[in-house]
Design an enzyme around this catalytic site. Sequence first.
Site, mmCIF file in Angstrom:
data_model
loop_
_atom_site.group_PDB
_atom_site.id
_atom_site.type_symbol
_atom_site.label_atom_id
_atom_site.label_comp_id
_atom_site.label_asym_id
_atom_site.label_seq_id
_atom_site.Cartn_x
_atom_site.Cartn_y
_atom_site.Cartn_z
ATOM 1 N N GLU A 1 0.865 -1.160 0.000
ATOM 2 C CA GLU A 1 0.000 0.000 0.000
ATOM 3 C C GLU A 1 0.906 1.214 0.000
ATOM 4 O OE1 GLU A 1 -2.319 3.166 0.255
ATOM 5 O OE2 GLU A 1 -0.711 2.838 1.646
ATOM 6 N N CYS B 127 2.809 -0.394 4.634
ATOM 7 C CA CYS B 127 1.558 0.314 4.413
ATOM 8 C C CYS B 127 1.919 1.795 4.508
ATOM 9 C CB CYS B 127 0.549 -0.088 5.466
ATOM 10 S SG CYS B 127 -1.126 0.064 4.881
ATOM 11 N N CYS C 158 -5.706 -1.529 5.567
ATOM 12 C CA CYS C 158 -6.035 -1.755 6.984
ATOM 13 C C CYS C 158 -7.196 -0.814 7.319
ATOM 14 C CB CYS C 158 -4.845 -1.540 7.893
ATOM 15 S SG CYS C 158 -3.729 -0.240 7.383
ATOM 16 N N HIS D 221 -7.546 2.218 11.533
ATOM 17 C CA HIS D 221 -7.494 3.627 11.916
ATOM 18 C C HIS D 221 -8.855 4.116 12.399
ATOM 19 C CE1 HIS D 221 -3.385 4.144 10.562
ATOM 20 N NE2 HIS D 221 -3.702 3.406 9.529
ATOM 21 N N SER E 117 3.875 1.099 10.192
ATOM 22 C CA SER E 117 4.869 1.250 9.132
ATOM 23 C C SER E 117 5.804 2.425 9.384
ATOM 24 C CB SER E 117 4.189 1.380 7.765
ATOM 25 O OG SER E 117 3.504 0.189 7.460
ATOM 26 N N CYS F 162 -5.980 4.759 5.308
ATOM 27 C CA CYS F 162 -5.669 3.537 4.563
ATOM 28 C C CYS F 162 -6.892 2.723 4.195
ATOM 29 C CB CYS F 162 -4.703 2.664 5.354
ATOM 30 S SG CYS F 162 -4.176 1.243 4.378
ATOM 31 N N ARG G 85 -0.681 -4.725 10.973
ATOM 32 C CA ARG G 85 0.722 -4.391 10.730
ATOM 33 C C ARG G 85 1.500 -4.069 11.993
ATOM 34 N NH1 ARG G 85 -2.299 -3.546 6.799
ATOM 35 N NH2 ARG G 85 -1.689 -4.302 4.759
ATOM 36 N N CYS H 119 -0.254 4.958 5.423
ATOM 37 C CA CYS H 119 -0.395 5.010 6.881
ATOM 38 C C CYS H 119 0.785 5.735 7.520
ATOM 39 C CB CYS H 119 -0.432 3.610 7.469
ATOM 40 S SG CYS H 119 -1.876 2.665 7.026
#
Lengths: 383, 577
Positions: free
Chosen positions: B14, B548, B65, B69, B504, B62, B481, B551
Amino acid sequence: MENKALFEKLSSRLDELSNLPKLDDEKSISRLIEEKGFSRREFMGWAGAMTSMLMLPASFTPLVAKAAEMADRLPLVWLHMAECTGCSESLLRTATPSIDSLIFDYISLEYHETIMSAAGWQAEHNLESAMERYKGKYILMVEGGIPHGESDFYLTIGAHGKTGEKIAREASENAAAIFAIGTCSSFGGVQAAYPNPTNATALSNITNKSVINVPGCPPSESNIVGTLLHFILYGTLPALDAYNRPKWAYGLRIHDACERRGRFDAGEFVEQFGDDGAKNGYCLYKVGCKGPYTFNNCSKQRFNQGTSWPVQAGHGCMGCSEPDFWDKMGIVHEPLGNRLYHTVFGGLGSDATADKIGVGILTVTAVGIAAHAAISLIKKPKE
Amino acid sequence: MAKRVIVDPITRIEGHLRAEVIVGDDGVVQDAFVSSTLWRGLEVIAKGRDPRNIPLMMQRICGVCTYSHYLKSTMAIEDALDIKVPYNAELVRTLMNAALFMHDHPVHFYHLHGVDWVDIVSALSADPAKASKLAFKYTNNPIGTGENELKKVQEKIGKFAKNPQGLGPFANAYWGHGTYRFTPEQNLIALSHYLKALEMQRTAAQLMAIFGAKQPHPQSLVVGGVTCVMDILNPAKMGEYMVKFQAMADFINNAYYPDIIMAAEMYKTEPSVMKPMGVKNFMAHEEFIIGRNEHLFNSGVIMNGDLSKVLEIDEDMITEEATHSWYKDDAPQHPYDGTTNPNYTGYVDGSSVGPDGKMVDSKLINQNEKYSWIKSPRYNGNPMEVGPLASILVGYASGNKKVVKVVGDFLAQTGVPAAALFSTLGRTAARMLQAKLVADNALIAFNNLIENLKVDQETCATYTIDKNKEYKGRGIGEVPRGMLSHWVRIKNGVIENYQAVVPSTWNAGPMDSKGAKGPYEADLIGLKIADLTQPLEIIRIIHSYDPCIACAVHVMDTKGKTLSEYKLDPLYAGCSV
């Protein structure tokens, strides 16, 4: 008679397409269907559903089926700009059995960063060669807003540090059709919300070519695939509304076909989340539903193969397929009421007519809302 | 002479990410730099808005995921306002979270990371009958590996390979690379699961949509609880969840699990996969309320790979700095007080190894300056790895019985020593183990929800926001993640400051002021690359973290204004109070 003319037009368009060289003689949708164990009957059932989704008469079903079978002729380039990959994820969920995923497989997918195996130089090569080889023939789909102007360096891709804006502009130059997939590439999206720190903008603002907007955050899988089919059928841009959205998908307001519309008309409202009204499926207008202001087919198509949609889950629509909805639609869990529905153009948005109609209808019903609201409070069942 | 190798774009992730390494004549990476090349600025946009709007907006960080969030942002505001969420709502949130984990991990392995392990072209020369038999070596109930099914898979991809246009989305990858270890039959089994997983991801997405309205970007959480009260009171919907959950759990146990066992068996002698990792500090947070005060995963910190000690997390020790990030304020800041002002310095001109091995003009990362839109988060000044491996190690070292059992079984079945978990293979295996733990245990929450609904149907707490009061709060938890935290200050009834410190960012951040590298960069150093034009080893390491990047990037103000100076035009209804 009108239908007959349209039918003939579509037939000749498909004949025209079938005279084009195939990208690959080995593969066709119908052959794949057999391999996958789908019957012709199942395929035609799917084509029928697609036909009605495109608001074409049922007699057009064979044409839709034919169009689907020819989808493999279309090279597709999908670019990621300033985005969250939600639109790609939505595409991957494409509806009904695996039949839509066959279409996905059988479009010649030349470039898609989330899915493709190649990386780095090899990935860049795939993009460049597709743009060269299929000059004027490929479909371009773009996901994400585009950091624009002096701040275009907020996105660079590749060892040469090319900006996203430049890549999107170049890819638009020789595309046969351009679809802005999702609210970000259609209207700038969340990163373009006030104060838009990266100066993100819509794809249509960086190219002179026509762009068809398929907004939604993300758009449903059927709106993405349906738009593609529409192009294959007509060979021209579909009928669009003032925001360049295909009318077949964005022609009606959420409110018009909402499963809770009867509750709205009866003045039965959820007053706060979790109350008895919520348990009984009352209208969500008073806890902020923006369905009356939002043009999309969610209430008909739903998401994830018809599993659900926000109103069904008791939340209400947030207006995600409307331009600048983060700034215009107010507080998510409060009604807009009959207050003027502002756009960034000072109330004179490019779809002012639709706005006025939306507001007008609500103004008419406002009295009713007030009266019914009082009633629904009185009628609230005992604890 | 040392040469630069650039991989940009890193695909199958991502977001937008670049890896740049300096390689010696011996093919060994001497130094490594990882850069995010996109910034969007959602945290700046959050300022001045109504707190109720924020979780839906933060969800747009995102679309992969997509629930993470949304949930942590909602929890941050609930924490600030001191709201006690009803037990039913907590359990429904767990069920949606289970759907996300069961979606995200298999998709990551099969569709993003998978082709780093599986040579699709090699699968074409496999013997389907042999492959079909072989599948039973790894599970008693294999999925999608009947001889006829494997034949069909082979024919389908075979046609692709013969196509003069190439392999479509599989085109131009590093097929035939020397570090692929699966036999043709093993490749065929995994390829079949790649296609099967494309179907299964739709089921997993539906699993979330049952209570979440849609996926990506579900829409049924609100500050105070959940809105899907009709759905949880509907036995048909509950049944739908249970059945789809079991289908997904079956895929995890009988395709994903055996494929990772197979990968461990074949790759445990591949040096690039078993190379010890550079950062051995791990942090994870408790997650998955499955019963009252009962979590599936544990919180804790492990330093220097020492599994004998698990420390408690001290949230005050979390900081982010921007020494090598394209922001002005370099000094470490706690997220409650995080500032972010732009300082884009771009690339420098130079050359790197081109696709045919010759040196070509390129834009290079200037490692002495700033080079990424990602900040460098630190815990007590130390870089940390977060993610499924951290969660599994913390649970294992804490003596979490469920975790100890799956890790023990995995090590026994593969003959891999526990120390080998500190590697790329360990990271990839831990993700699968985490998915298995969710698949095996999340229905406990489902059963507890049913029991509780018999006596209590509350789904949403009420609350008020006092405009004269200042609030601050955070939502922390474990997402696919790794450890994710959202930090919020509320003043005058609107967002005063907002920061997200995401997995990330922890893993992909650049060097700090002391020159300490984050996990991605540290892991690449010392890696031997067989062919500089096909740096599969680099991609495999980076992918093992499941990057990701949308993010991970942070806020800044393009005009260099102080963030608090933003005046919101009342015309913008969403921003006005």
